[in-house]
Design a protein around this motif. Structure first.
Motif, mmCIF file in Angstrom:
data_model
loop_
_atom_site.group_PDB
_atom_site.id
_atom_site.type_symbol
_atom_site.label_atom_id
_atom_site.label_comp_id
_atom_site.label_asym_id
_atom_site.label_seq_id
_atom_site.Cartn_x
_atom_site.Cartn_y
_atom_site.Cartn_z
ATOM 1 N N ASP A 1 103.664 86.098 -20.683
ATOM 2 C CA ASP A 1 103.665 87.452 -20.125
ATOM 3 C C ASP A 1 102.710 87.634 -18.944
ATOM 4 O O ASP A 1 102.523 88.760 -18.476
ATOM 5 N N LYS A 2 102.115 86.566 -18.453
ATOM 6 C CA LYS A 2 101.101 86.696 -17.404
ATOM 7 C C LYS A 2 101.670 87.326 -16.129
ATOM 8 O O LYS A 2 101.085 88.259 -15.571
ATOM 9 N N GLU A 3 102.804 86.833 -15.638
ATOM 10 C CA GLU A 3 103.398 87.370 -14.410
ATOM 11 C C GLU A 3 103.809 88.827 -14.598
ATOM 12 O O GLU A 3 103.589 89.667 -13.718
ATOM 13 N N ARG A 4 104.381 89.138 -15.756
ATOM 14 C CA ARG A 4 104.803 90.517 -16.025
ATOM 15 C C ARG A 4 103.610 91.459 -16.038
ATOM 16 O O ARG A 4 103.648 92.543 -15.442
ATOM 17 N N ASP A 5 102.533 91.035 -16.697
ATOM 18 C CA ASP A 5 101.340 91.883 -16.773
ATOM 19 C C ASP A 5 100.721 92.103 -15.397
ATOM 20 O O ASP A 5 100.258 93.212 -15.085
ATOM 21 N N THR A 6 100.719 91.064 -14.574
ATOM 22 C CA THR A 6 100.183 91.195 -13.222
ATOM 23 C C THR A 6 101.011 92.180 -12.402
ATOM 24 O O THR A 6 100.466 93.035 -11.689
ATOM 25 N N LEU A 7 102.329 92.063 -12.508
ATOM 26 C CA LEU A 7 103.222 92.982 -11.794
ATOM 27 C C LEU A 7 103.002 94.423 -12.221
ATOM 28 O O LEU A 7 102.901 95.332 -11.391
ATOM 29 N N LEU A 8 102.948 94.637 -13.521
ATOM 30 C CA LEU A 8 102.731 95.984 -14.049
ATOM 31 C C LEU A 8 101.420 96.570 -13.534
ATOM 32 O O LEU A 8 101.354 97.736 -13.140
ATOM 33 N N THR A 9 100.389 95.748 -13.532
ATOM 34 C CA THR A 9 99.078 96.215 -13.084
ATOM 35 C C THR A 9 99.114 96.588 -11.606
ATOM 36 O O THR A 9 98.589 97.639 -11.205
ATOM 37 N N ILE A 10 99.731 95.751 -10.782
ATOM 38 C CA ILE A 10 99.800 96.022 -9.342
ATOM 39 C C ILE A 10 100.580 97.299 -9.072
ATOM 40 O O ILE A 10 100.152 98.156 -8.280
ATOM 41 N N ILE A 11 101.720 97.466 -9.735
ATOM 42 C CA ILE A 11 102.523 98.683 -9.550
ATOM 43 C C ILE A 11 101.726 99.909 -9.982
ATOM 44 O O ILE A 11 101.676 100.927 -9.283
ATOM 45 N N GLY A 12 101.079 99.810 -11.154
ATOM 46 C CA GLY A 12 100.345 100.955 -11.701
ATOM 47 C C GLY A 12 99.166 101.363 -10.844
ATOM 48 O O GLY A 12 99.025 102.535 -10.472
ATOM 49 N N VAL A 13 98.305 100.402 -10.484
ATOM 50 C CA VAL A 13 97.089 100.759 -9.733
ATOM 51 C C VAL A 13 97.415 101.199 -8.313
ATOM 52 O O VAL A 13 96.744 102.076 -7.753
#
Length: 320
Positions: free
Chosen positions: A136-148
């Protein structure tokens, strides 16, 4: 080469859209990259996309050292520096605690907490680069970038209004904007919308926050190494990344010597563009089905972290 060129074209397109529509270039790069995610599925672009999402990302983070000097921290004074350090550490801790309460992985809480506390998408990518490779590393990074990135844009619009409503002084407004908004570009936008002096000081405060990126990444790396030794006594923990060494050396040079402005500006521009195309490549590696299945809890986590650091800085300013 095909994958690198595709990511570069996406980065240029994101810059064009950002200049014409006023939204963050990194958000455009991420969304365009997601739209082109099919290029990562067994095409001759795959290896270049992988290279851009890892090696080019590390180059961009290392070159961030040209934007920071130790004198920036000294010029703000130790009381302001103490407020910023306390806000950063407490936000990361809140992220880890809340992620556990929300039923999310604590690594995700540390990732989002670090991104909110320091410098948004750039921090998310730097922290992610030293975390263990998981499904889930890539997914979590994407989510974080979109959110912040989204929250940073919202903060750029609303925080100057909040500062005006609370009748904060110019100095307090600068610390509030520079100490709470996630991305540098949004700090610049918010600060100069108030006044030129507020914009200058808010940007300086933000760059001081960025200077804490490497200590935080090193802290995460030591924790990961310690856990790796405990959980897998027979395996070798991850080594010290070269891009962190490069960042520290560059920042030290920038602090000890007055480098020509041409060099620092060129390196800063290269750093921003490297991070931009790295985000595009990360978007291309994304899996939309996984993003759709995460639910609302990650967004709630990032909103709460954002509220925490804003309230922390505000209360500290009003008390001190």
């Amino acid at each position: 080469m095909p994958g690198i060129m595709v990511a570069t074209i996406v980065g240029l397109a994101a810059l064009f859209l950002s200049e014409h529509y006023g939204a963050p270039a990194m958000l455009f790069a991420l969304l365009l990259g997601i739209a082109l995610s099919f290029l990562h599925q067994e095409t001759n672009c795959k290896s270049g996309i992988e290279f851009t999402a890892s090696t080019v990302l590390r180059i961009g983070v290392a070159l961030l050292g040209f934007r920071i000097a130790f004198s920036d921290l000294v010029s703000l004074g130790w009381s302001t520096a103490l407020i910023l350090i306390s806000a950063i550490l407490s936000t990361i801790l809140v992220g880890v605690i809340l992620s556990k309460l929300l039923g999310l992985n604590q690594r995700f809480g540390a990732l989002t907490g670090g991104a909110v506390a320091i410098c948004g998408a750039s921090a998310a990518m730097a922290i992610s680069s030293v975390m263990p490779n998981t499904e889930d590393k890539e997914r979590d990074t994407l989510l974080t970038i979109i959110g912040v990135t989204s929250l940073s844009t919202l903060a750029m619009i609303t925080y100057p209004i909040i500062a005006n409503t609370l009748s904060l002084s110019e100095y307090q407004t600068s610390i509030f904007l520079g100490g709470t908004i996630h991305d540098v570009a949004q700090v610049v936008g918010a600060g100069y919308s108030v006044s030129d002096q507020t914009g200058d000081l808010a940007t300086l405060v933000k760059l001081v926050r960025v200077s804490f990126l490497m200590p935080v990444v090193l802290m995460f790396l030591m924790i990961i190494n310690a856990r790796s030794k405990l959980n897998n006594a027979g395996t070798t923990p991850p080594g010290f990344p070269m891009f962190l060494i490069a960042f520290i050396v560059i920042m030290a040079l920038n602090s000890l010597f007055t480098l020509p402005e041409t060099i620092t500006e060129t390196a800063t521009t290269v750093s921003r563009f490297a991070l931009l195309i790295a985000i595009a490549a990360i978007g291309m590696k994304s899996n939309l089905a996984k993003l759709a299945n995460v639910g609302f809890r990650p967004i709630v986590l990032m909103v709460l972290e954002t509220l925490w650091i804003a309230l922390f800085i505000l209360v500290a300013l009003l008390l001190i």
